[in-house]
Design an enzyme around this catalytic site. Structure first.
Site, PDB file in Angstrom:
ATOM      1  N   SER A  45      20.524 -12.717 -63.427  1.00  0.00           N
ATOM      2  CA  SER A  45      19.964 -14.062 -63.516  1.00  0.00           C
ATOM      3  C   SER A  45      18.469 -13.979 -63.281  1.00  0.00           C
ATOM      4  CB  SER A  45      20.604 -14.981 -62.471  1.00  0.00           C
ATOM      5  OG  SER A  45      19.949 -16.227 -62.461  1.00  0.00           O
ATOM      6  N   HIS A  70      20.692 -13.702 -68.146  1.00  0.00           N
ATOM      7  CA  HIS A  70      21.167 -15.055 -67.884  1.00  0.00           C
ATOM      8  C   HIS A  70      19.959 -15.914 -67.537  1.00  0.00           C
ATOM      9  CE1 HIS A  70      24.196 -18.024 -66.576  1.00  0.00           C
ATOM     10  NE2 HIS A  70      23.358 -18.310 -65.591  1.00  0.00           N
ATOM     11  N   ASP A  72      18.547 -19.568 -66.545  1.00  0.00           N
ATOM     12  CA  ASP A  72      18.895 -20.869 -65.993  1.00  0.00           C
ATOM     13  C   ASP A  72      17.856 -21.917 -66.392  1.00  0.00           C
ATOM     14  OD1 ASP A  72      21.296 -20.305 -64.493  1.00  0.00           O
ATOM     15  OD2 ASP A  72      20.040 -19.108 -63.155  1.00  0.00           O
ATOM     16  N   MET A  74      16.844 -25.686 -66.051  1.00  0.00           N
ATOM     17  CA  MET A  74      17.101 -26.855 -65.210  1.00  0.00           C
ATOM     18  C   MET A  74      16.066 -27.946 -65.497  1.00  0.00           C
ATOM     19  SD  MET A  74      17.682 -24.952 -61.566  1.00  0.00           S
ATOM     20  CE  MET A  74      18.379 -23.304 -61.478  1.00  0.00           C
ATOM     21  N   HIS A 105      21.888 -20.906 -69.750  1.00  0.00           N
ATOM     22  CA  HIS A 105      22.720 -21.779 -68.919  1.00  0.00           C
ATOM     23  C   HIS A 105      22.007 -23.108 -68.771  1.00  0.00           C
ATOM     24  CE1 HIS A 105      24.730 -22.433 -64.716  1.00  0.00           C
ATOM     25  NE2 HIS A 105      25.132 -23.313 -65.616  1.00  0.00           N
ATOM     26  N   MET A 107      21.505 -26.378 -67.461  1.00  0.00           N
ATOM     27  CA  MET A 107      21.761 -27.344 -66.393  1.00  0.00           C
ATOM     28  C   MET A 107      20.869 -28.559 -66.636  1.00  0.00           C
ATOM     29  SD  MET A 107      22.187 -24.731 -63.180  1.00  0.00           S
ATOM     30  CE  MET A 107      21.191 -23.423 -63.901  1.00  0.00           C
ATOM     31  N   MET A 177      31.448 -21.734 -62.201  1.00  0.00           N
ATOM     32  CA  MET A 177      30.428 -21.627 -61.167  1.00  0.00           C
ATOM     33  C   MET A 177      31.072 -21.294 -59.828  1.00  0.00           C
ATOM     34  SD  MET A 177      27.480 -22.017 -62.569  1.00  0.00           S
ATOM     35  CE  MET A 177      26.540 -22.068 -61.030  1.00  0.00           C
ATOM     36  N   GLY A 185      20.693 -17.681 -54.494  1.00  0.00           N
ATOM     37  CA  GLY A 185      20.829 -17.208 -53.129  1.00  0.00           C
ATOM     38  C   GLY A 185      21.948 -17.840 -52.326  1.00  0.00           C
ATOM     39  N   ASP A 211      29.288 -17.101 -61.900  1.00  0.00           N
ATOM     40  CA  ASP A 211      27.863 -17.185 -61.569  1.00  0.00           C
ATOM     41  C   ASP A 211      27.713 -17.771 -60.175  1.00  0.00           C
ATOM     42  OD1 ASP A 211      25.137 -17.564 -61.435  1.00  0.00           O
ATOM     43  OD2 ASP A 211      25.060 -19.114 -62.975  1.00  0.00           O
ATOM     44  N   GLY A 212      27.141 -16.949 -59.265  1.00  0.00           N
ATOM     45  CA  GLY A 212      26.845 -17.438 -57.939  1.00  0.00           C
ATOM     46  C   GLY A 212      27.353 -16.523 -56.844  1.00  0.00           C
ATOM     47  N   GLY A 213      26.442 -15.854 -56.157  1.00  0.00           N
ATOM     48  CA  GLY A 213      26.821 -15.021 -55.028  1.00  0.00           C
ATOM     49  C   GLY A 213      27.512 -13.724 -55.387  1.00  0.00           C
ATOM     50  N   GLY A 233      22.371 -12.461 -59.532  1.00  0.00           N
ATOM     51  CA  GLY A 233      21.004 -12.899 -59.309  1.00  0.00           C
ATOM     52  C   GLY A 233      20.303 -12.073 -58.254  1.00  0.00           C
TER      53      GLY A 233
END
Length: 264
Positions: A45, A70, A72, A74, A105, A107, A177, A185, A211-213, A233
């Site tokens: 990411s 990836h 992001d 936003m 992605h 958002m 997600m 983070g 996606d995430g952690g 990420g």
């Protein structure tokens, strides 16, 4: 398609009490999918990169073995953060070349509006949030496909799989997600793994992204549940660490737990 045929069974224990999918208990009880043939793909990411040197960081992780990037996007409305838009994507495309896969992605609160700008900027896959579509999910998915980009649909943690029933046949990938979208983070949410497992069970040939952690300490749970596209990420851009080693650990987990292949 009927998407919730065994959700209740997955989320309840033998005594019919809900399973608490959080903390160490969730990690110990990671669900295991039937082995599938979907190729493992690791996507750093770029939100976690040094944004003042994004091009350099992109080249670094690609050289280290990343399969895609990836990105992001936003808008400050759908999520309470602003990142970048088509001009930055276009600049990054010029920097890394035409062959690199860009998973955009989105958002954003109006996903249909940005299909053509992202295509023109060099997007390869357009992953929109089902929650932002307001009844226009099918129209959005068709517009993405007609643009020549691959179609991805994303779900926030609280969104059930039933929300994508009308578009599941139109998409190339589903993103589950494992944190709340908007900021990097965050801590991995293991209670999303039953959702991944159900999706893999019903759609064994579908690309499923998480996606995430995600990193070496959490990848086994996602791989066992059936995810094959792994967004990493913070784990991809840790100072004084080798991203090639990080990617190798994550790829090994998906190959072994997801694909059922023995690795050395």
């Amino acid at each position: 398609a009927v998407l919730f045929f065994h959700c209740r069974a997955l989320l309840r224990g033998p005594d019919s009490a809900p399973i608490a999918w959080s903390g160490s208990a969730a990690m110990a009880e990671a669900p295991q999918c039937a082995h599938h043939g979907c190729c493992c793909k690791i996507g750093p990411s770029m939100l976690a990169s040094d944004l003042a040197a994004m091009g350099d960081d992109a080249q670094k992780v690609l050289t280290a073995g990343a399969d895609y990037l990836h990105l992001d996007i936003m808008d400050g409305h759908f999520v309470p953060n602003i990142s970048w838009g088509p001009p930055v994507v276009e600049c990054l495309r010029r920097r890394v070349g035409p062959e690199v896969f860009f998973d955009c992605h989105m958002m954003v609160s109006e996903p249909r509006k940005w299909v053509e700008p992202m295509r023109a900027a060099g997007g390869t896959q357009y992953t929109f949030h089902i929650e932002a579509c307001e009844g226009a999910a099918v129209e959005t998915a068709k517009a993405v496909a007609e643009s020549g980009m691959k179609v991805g649909v994303a779900l926030k943690p609280a969104t059930p799989l039933s929300a994508i029933a009308e578009v599941i046949a139109l998409v190339d990938m589903v993103l589950i997600m494992t944190v709340e979208p908007g900021f990097g983070g965050q801590k991995f949410m293991p209670n999303m793994m039953p959702k991944v497992l159900q999706l893999r069970t019903e759609y064994p040939e579908l690309d499923i992204e998480v996606d995430g952690g995600l990193g070496p300490s959490t990848i086994d749970h996602a791989a066992k549940a059936g995810a094959n596209m792994i967004v990493a990420g913070s784990a991809s851009f840790k100072p004084d660490s080798d991203p090639a080693e990080t990617f190798a650990i994550m790829r090994k987990s998906v190959l072994e737990h997801g694909n059922g292949r023995k690795t050395e």
